[in-house]
Scaffold this motif. Structure first.
Motif, PDB file in Angstrom:
ATOM      1  N   UNK A 122       0.837  -1.208   0.000  1.00 25.90           N
ATOM      2  CA  UNK A 122       0.000   0.000   0.000  1.00 25.90           C
ATOM      3  C   UNK A 122       0.871   1.258   0.000  1.00 25.90           C
ATOM      4  N   UNK A 123       1.911   1.274   0.806  1.00 21.98           N
ATOM      5  CA  UNK A 123       2.779   2.446   0.886  1.00 21.98           C
ATOM      6  C   UNK A 123       3.487   2.688  -0.439  1.00 21.98           C
ATOM      7  N   UNK A 124       3.927   1.627  -1.084  1.00 23.49           N
ATOM      8  CA  UNK A 124       4.583   1.779  -2.383  1.00 23.49           C
ATOM      9  C   UNK A 124       3.655   2.420  -3.404  1.00 23.49           C
ATOM     10  N   UNK A 125       2.372   2.128  -3.295  1.00 22.89           N
ATOM     11  CA  UNK A 125       1.401   2.645  -4.254  1.00 22.89           C
ATOM     12  C   UNK A 125       0.863   4.016  -3.881  1.00 22.89           C
ATOM     13  N   UNK A 126       0.765   4.319  -2.585  1.00 26.72           N
ATOM     14  CA  UNK A 126       0.038   5.516  -2.161  1.00 26.72           C
ATOM     15  C   UNK A 126       0.922   6.647  -1.645  1.00 26.72           C
ATOM     16  N   UNK A 127       2.126   6.347  -1.173  1.00 24.58           N
ATOM     17  CA  UNK A 127       2.938   7.369  -0.521  1.00 24.58           C
ATOM     18  C   UNK A 127       3.762   8.159  -1.546  1.00 24.58           C
ATOM     19  N   UNK A 128       4.101   9.381  -1.136  1.00 22.24           N
ATOM     20  CA  UNK A 128       5.015  10.195  -1.926  1.00 22.24           C
ATOM     21  C   UNK A 128       6.361   9.480  -1.995  1.00 22.24           C
ATOM     22  N   UNK A 129       6.925   9.307  -3.187  1.00 18.02           N
ATOM     23  CA  UNK A 129       8.203   8.584  -3.306  1.00 18.02           C
ATOM     24  C   UNK A 129       9.316   9.127  -2.417  1.00 18.02           C
ATOM     25  N   UNK A 130       9.300  10.432  -2.143  1.00 20.33           N
ATOM     26  CA  UNK A 130      10.377  10.995  -1.317  1.00 20.33           C
ATOM     27  C   UNK A 130      10.292  10.513   0.135  1.00 20.33           C
ATOM     28  N   UNK A 131       9.149   9.959   0.529  1.00 18.96           N
ATOM     29  CA  UNK A 131       9.006   9.419   1.879  1.00 18.96           C
ATOM     30  C   UNK A 131       9.377   7.937   1.954  1.00 18.96           C
ATOM     31  N   UNK A 132       9.717   7.350   0.820  1.00 20.63           N
ATOM     32  CA  UNK A 132      10.020   5.917   0.788  1.00 20.63           C
ATOM     33  C   UNK A 132      11.504   5.642   0.583  1.00 20.63           C
ATOM     34  N   UNK A 133      12.330   6.635   0.822  1.00 22.47           N
ATOM     35  CA  UNK A 133      13.769   6.424   0.724  1.00 22.47           C
ATOM     36  C   UNK A 133      14.330   5.986   2.063  1.00 22.47           C
TER      37      UNK A 133
END
Length: 522
Positions: free
Chosen positions: A121-132
């Motif tokens: 879900x996070x991979x699909x919904x979150x801003x990419x800059x928050x997934x680093x």
């Protein structure tokens, strides 16, 4: 916005007492709810971040109006990850970003993985800059292994990042993926395997991009010749020495390079010819001989030369070569070092062959048994065998890595091993508590602290060690339930130990309520 460290540093003595109450395992649920609603930020930080919480308190945290308070819970390493993901769709980006950023844990510990569906879900919904950053540390091992073939395209796109682990069939599937992002990322990876593209993109000056390309990308003959004749920096030849695309004639040339760092890089290659291997076996640098001694294609004559090398590190290196029989291996004059770190190793992404692990565990060579001791899934018979091994490294590595390492082994390892990650041993599931009071007078403060884990440590000993010259010892015994009441009350006014004293489970419920009610809140 203040950092957690600044929040704690600025906290008053009264707030630190409240923080101790928030951590106290005896604190009633309504007291925790009161602190959550009324206490200063430093107290809410400790409450939400540093302990397991009752479900009703979790409910209140998730609904708390202050996003900073919710963000502390998002990074709590103690609670079940299924509780943390209740913040998955929090309205504030700050909370979502902290959920994506793994909880802070003391290395070598790793944060517990989030549920796979939450990560997807996070991979699909979150801003990419928050997934680093450290988001990847929250992936389960099962998800990591399946990412490249996952039904969700966003997960497959992340799986492309593990390109070096994928077999040709998986790479081909990613390159033909119906999703544009997946296919595009795979094509970008593939470009690094095209010498013409690499040649066109290679910077002509020393920089991180050039370093990465020379180390890992497919190099054209023109690029290689340019490094040999007109390098952009003094380390260029060292960089290409290990590159898998290096032509055989250049491998042979660099095997005789005057720079030992270049020859060392060549010695690590899997594609060495017999002549190059033989030249490196005779290299004047012992580090290079030590490296080539591990080469799987060394013939018996070269291994025998290295087995008689004057440098003990070289003899040790060749002694673990898979070409030896156990009898031949035992005849080598090697010595397994005991001054090396014996640490935790994460579970392997690609598992070892169980039969190879068993052979290592039963070997007469301690270095091979040490390799087996790192395995998390070692079967019970080998755990029992290695727990009684006569090699310190084998015992400590087993204690550091196996989830079922026995209590006696964990304690023995802690007492005998003083190297890096020693403290990790006390976090293992079966580390003992009873009987540790006997270590209260040990000259090693880390061993004295063990007595704080023993519920039977006498009150007089607890009081004495609450005045120990070492801060960690004082803090541990300020929390011991056998601390005499007068000393416990005294420590509530101690700037250093107040929060430890307030967290002591010996406090009765009424006293905790009084502490929470009497201290100023905001």
């Amino acid at each position: 916005m203040p950092t957690p460290e600044q929040i704690w540093q600025d906290a008053s003595l009264a707030a630190r007492r409240l923080a101790g109450v928030a951590l106290n395992p005896s604190a009633p649920q309504d007291v925790l709810l009161h602190l959550l609603a009324k206490a200063p930020l430093a107290v809410r930080m400790v409450l939400c971040r540093d302990r397991v919480l009752p479900e009703a308190v979790v409910d209140a945290v998730v609904e708390h109006p202050d996003h900073r308070t919710r963000s502390f819970f998002a990074r709590n390493p103690h609670v079940d990850p299924a509780q943390r993901v209740r913040l998955l769709d929090d309205p504030h980006w700050f909370v979502r970003a902290h959920l994506a950023e793994a909880p802070r844990v003391t290395p070598p510990a790793e944060p517990r993985p989030l549920p796979d569906d939450a990560v997807v879900h996070m991979m699909n919904a979150y801003d990419p800059e928050h997934l680093g950053g450290s988001f990847y540390r929250q992936f389960s091992l099962g998800l990591r292994r399946s990412m490249a073939t996952h039904p969700d395209a966003k997960v497959r796109a992340w799986g492309v990042g593990m390109w070096g682990w994928h077999d040709p069939q998986t790479r081909a599937a990613l390159l033909a993926d119906p999703d544009d992002e997946v296919r595009g990322r795979a094509e970008d990876r593939l470009r690094h395997e095209d010498p013409a593209w690499v040649e066109s993109e290679l910077p002509d000056r020393s920089c991180h991009a050039r370093t990465g390309m020379l180390l890992h990308d497919a190099l054209s003959r023109a690029v290689v010749d340019g490094v040999l004749t007109a390098p952009a920096g003094p380390a260029d030849r060292r960089m290409i020495a290990g590159n898998p695309s290096l032509p055989p004639d250049v491998v042979a040339l660099l095997a005789a390079d005057p720079d030992p760092e270049v020859r060392w890089g060549i010695a690590r290659r899997a594609d060495l010819g017999a002549a190059e291997r033989r030249a490196l076996v005779a290299d004047p640098e012992s580090d290079i001989r030590q490296t080539i001694a591990r080469h799987p294609d060394l013939d018996q004559d070269d291994r025998r030369v290295l087995a008689a090398d004057p440098d003990p590190k070289v003899r040790l290196s060749v002694s673990v070569h898979p070409g030896w029989t156990e009898v031949e291996r035992a005849a080598i004059a090697y010595e397994a070092p005991l001054d090396k770190p014996f640490c935790f190793y994460p579970e392997r992404l690609v598992t070892r062959d169980p039969e190879a692990v068993r052979r290592d565990a039963l070997s007469g060579h301690p270095m091979l048994r040490r390799e087996a001791a790192k395995e998390h899934a070692l079967p019970p018979d080998l755990v029992a065998r290695l727990a009684g091994d006569d090699d310190l490294g084998v015992r400590v590595l087993l204690a550091q890595n196996h989830p079922d390492a026995p209590a006696a082994l964990l304690l023995r390892s802690f007492l005998e091993y003083t190297g890096p990650e020693r403290a990790h041993l006390v976090t293992r599931p079966h580390f003992p508590t009873d009987g540790l009071a006997g270590h209260a007078d040990d000259e090693d403060p880390a061993v004295r602290v063990l007595a704080a884990r023993d519920p039977g440590t006498p009150p007089a000993t607890v009081e004495r060690l609450s005045r120990d010259p070492e801060p960690d010892v004082r803090a541990a015994f300020a929390r011991h339930p056998n601390l005499p009441p007068a000393r416990l009350a005294e420590l509530l006014d101690d700037e250093e130990l107040a929060h430890h004293a307030a967290a002591n489970p010996a406090w009765e419920e009424g006293a905790l309520r009084a502490l929470a009610a009497a201290l100023p809140v905001s």
